[in-house]
Design an enzyme around this catalytic site. Structure first.
Site, PDB file in Angstrom:
ATOM      1  N   SER A  84       0.853  -1.193   0.000  1.00  0.00           N
ATOM      2  CA  SER A  84       0.000   0.000   0.000  1.00  0.00           C
ATOM      3  C   SER A  84       0.884   1.236   0.000  1.00  0.00           C
ATOM      4  CB  SER A  84      -0.889  -0.005   1.237  1.00  0.00           C
ATOM      5  OG  SER A  84      -0.088   0.243   2.378  1.00  0.00           O
ATOM      6  N   LYS A  85       0.250   2.384  -0.021  1.00  0.00           N
ATOM      7  CA  LYS A  85       0.978   3.654  -0.079  1.00  0.00           C
ATOM      8  C   LYS A  85       2.054   3.772   0.997  1.00  0.00           C
ATOM      9  CE  LYS A  85      -1.333   6.825  -2.907  1.00  0.00           C
ATOM     10  NZ  LYS A  85      -2.142   5.854  -3.625  1.00  0.00           N
ATOM     11  N   ARG A  86       1.786   3.159   2.134  1.00  0.00           N
ATOM     12  CA  ARG A  86       2.759   3.155   3.240  1.00  0.00           C
ATOM     13  C   ARG A  86       4.118   2.632   2.794  1.00  0.00           C
ATOM     14  NH1 ARG A  86       2.307  -0.568   7.136  1.00  0.00           N
ATOM     15  NH2 ARG A  86       0.728  -1.732   5.993  1.00  0.00           N
ATOM     16  N   HIS A  87       4.102   1.724   1.828  1.00  0.00           N
ATOM     17  CA  HIS A  87       5.359   1.083   1.401  1.00  0.00           C
ATOM     18  C   HIS A  87       6.045   1.833   0.271  1.00  0.00           C
ATOM     19  CE1 HIS A  87       2.830  -2.299   2.985  1.00  0.00           C
ATOM     20  NE2 HIS A  87       3.911  -2.424   3.714  1.00  0.00           N
ATOM     21  N   GLY A  88       5.434   2.911  -0.171  1.00  0.00           N
ATOM     22  CA  GLY A  88       6.035   3.660  -1.291  1.00  0.00           C
ATOM     23  C   GLY A  88       5.035   3.806  -2.419  1.00  0.00           C
TER      24      GLY A  88
END
Ligand code: GLU
Length: 438
Positions: A206-210
């Site tokens: 998800s966005k958290r990972h980039g």
């Protein structure tokens, strides 16, 4: 064996996600390997969330990746009549019933629902234990639109899909779809649920990972060929440790049996490394063409620029470029008048008391040169170091800092030549007069 027919069925409710792109790729590779057809179906029944801008972006990203679809796009929003007919058939047979404006399908209440998955084998759901499955399934909502599970079955059957390759987050939907195939008298396709892409912490990417959308990777300067190569290895392997494998070879080798059952972890460093490999394979003119828009965006380049010079810069930096977007940072000192000096580099390399005088004199020596190609610069510089009695080691590193602002750069003499006489003279002077007060 009948012709293989597969589809990618995105909902235009967001940009093309890297995981969806991988699903599209596996479908596309399978179709191309089998000499079959790859369809694109837009699942836009949710009028609120479906947006033209997302549709355009999805089509654009797929085209950019080279994942071309066969035949015309299919839009679910244009097929409501067909779904309605099918729903009415079920109602007539007593297999579905109206509930207000909505229609519900009578799900089997006992026994098992199962399907054979190409990757996972037989997957069974015991209806006594999955009470939520045994609940009658809404197939038409009261707003007059079909539900996902219903439209997907009607379409996959009508479009004669032979294989359904999709993310394993849909495994829980499949037992709702299987009884619908039966009730509608459709032949079941072969299911293949592929594992999701995970972040480094093994939760769903998800966005958290980039960056998660293909568009972001495109904007950052990744090449489509590198992304295709990278995505193909996320959850599939050619059976050896081969890492660089181009599109043609992927088509030859792709096989659903080699898809892994467990999630594949996204690794940005590996993608960057791979992208660097593809950048190295490009010819200098081709790479230059790709870099020009990046430089134009910075205002560092326009049609009046010296293409021959630019190609020399590109050739010099090709090895060190892992993505197009990183090129400006590598080469800024070649494009701007005022460079930024790295403080640590200044402190580490400009300690020698002889440098102030040496830079002033070197500035004059370079300023006196008639031509400024690498060879001339190198010869004059080597002679100059002899004249002042400093070794290459003592002089070149500090000089690099004075000319580029930093302690690493491509080959020194090439760098000086590319910086050009005017800027080189100015920077050496500035370093002698301003940075090396005393
Ligand atoms: N529109 C669905 C999705 O984007 C398609 C699922 C399927 O392939 O059946 O997840």
């Amino acid at each position: 064996m009948p012709e293989v027919r597969v589809r990618f069925a995105p909902s235009p409710t967001g940009f093309l996600h890297i995981g969806s792109a991988r699903t599209a790729l596996f479908n596309w590779l399978f179709a191309r390997h089998e000499g079959g057809k790859f369809f694109l179906r837009i699942e836009d029944t949710d009028k609120e969330r479906s947006k033209k801008e997302f549709l355009d972006e999805i089509l654009d990203s797929l085209t950019w990746l080279g994942l071309h679809w066969d035949e015309k796009l299919v839009f679910q929003s244009q097929r409501t009549e067909y779904y309605r007919t099918k729903a009415n058939e079920l109602v007539k047979k007593g297999l579905a019933y109206a509930e207000g404006e909505a229609i519900r399908f009578r799900m089997p209440k006992t026994g098992k629902v199962f399907f054979d998955d190409l990757l996972h084998g037989r997957i069974e759901f015991d209806l006594d234990q999955h009470t939520s499955l045994a609940e009658d399934l809404v197939i038409f909502k009261s707003d007059g639109s079909p539900t996902y599970n219903f439209a997907v079955v009607c379409d996959d059957a009508d479009m004669k899909m032979t294989h359904i390759i999709r993310g394993d987050d849909h495994i829980s939907n499949t037992p709702k779809q299987v009884p619908l195939y039966e009730a509608l008298g459709f032949k079941q396709p072969i299911f293949c649920h592929i594992p999701l892409i995970l972040g480094e912490d093994r939760s769903r990417m998800s966005k958290r990972h980039g960056a998660t959308s293909i568009r972001e990777y495109r904007d950052a300067g990744f090449l489509p060929e590198a992304l295709i190569n990278y995505l193909s290895l996320l959850g599939w392997s050619p059976g050896n440790n081969q890492e660089i494998i181009d599109r043609k070879e992927l088509i030859e080798k792709f096989n659903l049996k080699r898809v892994l059952k467990t999630g594949a972890v996204f690794n940005k460093e590996k993608l960057e490394w791979l992208n660097g490999q593809y950048i190295r394979k490009l010819s200098v003119p081709a790479l230059t063409d790709l870099l020009i828009p990046v430089l134009e965006k910075r205002g560092w380049w326009d049609a009046k620029g010296d293409r021959v010079w630019l190609e020399r810069v590109v050739a010099l930096c090709q090895e060190r470029t892992f993505c197009l977007g990183q090129f400006p940072e590598l080469t800024e000192f070649l494009f701007v008048d005022e460079i930024k000096y790295n403080d640590e580099a200044l402190q580490e390399f400009l300690k020698d008391g002889r440098l102030k005088d040496a830079f002033a004199k070197y500035s004059d020596a370079l300023g006196a040169l008639g031509t400024f190609d690498t060879k001339t610069v190198e010869e004059r510089s080597r002679a100059f170091m002899k004249e002042i009695g400093m070794s290459g080691k003592e002089f070149i590193h500090p000089c690099r800092v004075a000319l580029t602002g930093r302690s690493v750069s491509p080959g020194f003499f090439d760098t000086v030549s590319l910086i050009g006489k005017k800027r080189a003279v100015q920077r050496l002077r500035h370093t002698a007069d301003v940075l090396l007060k005393k």
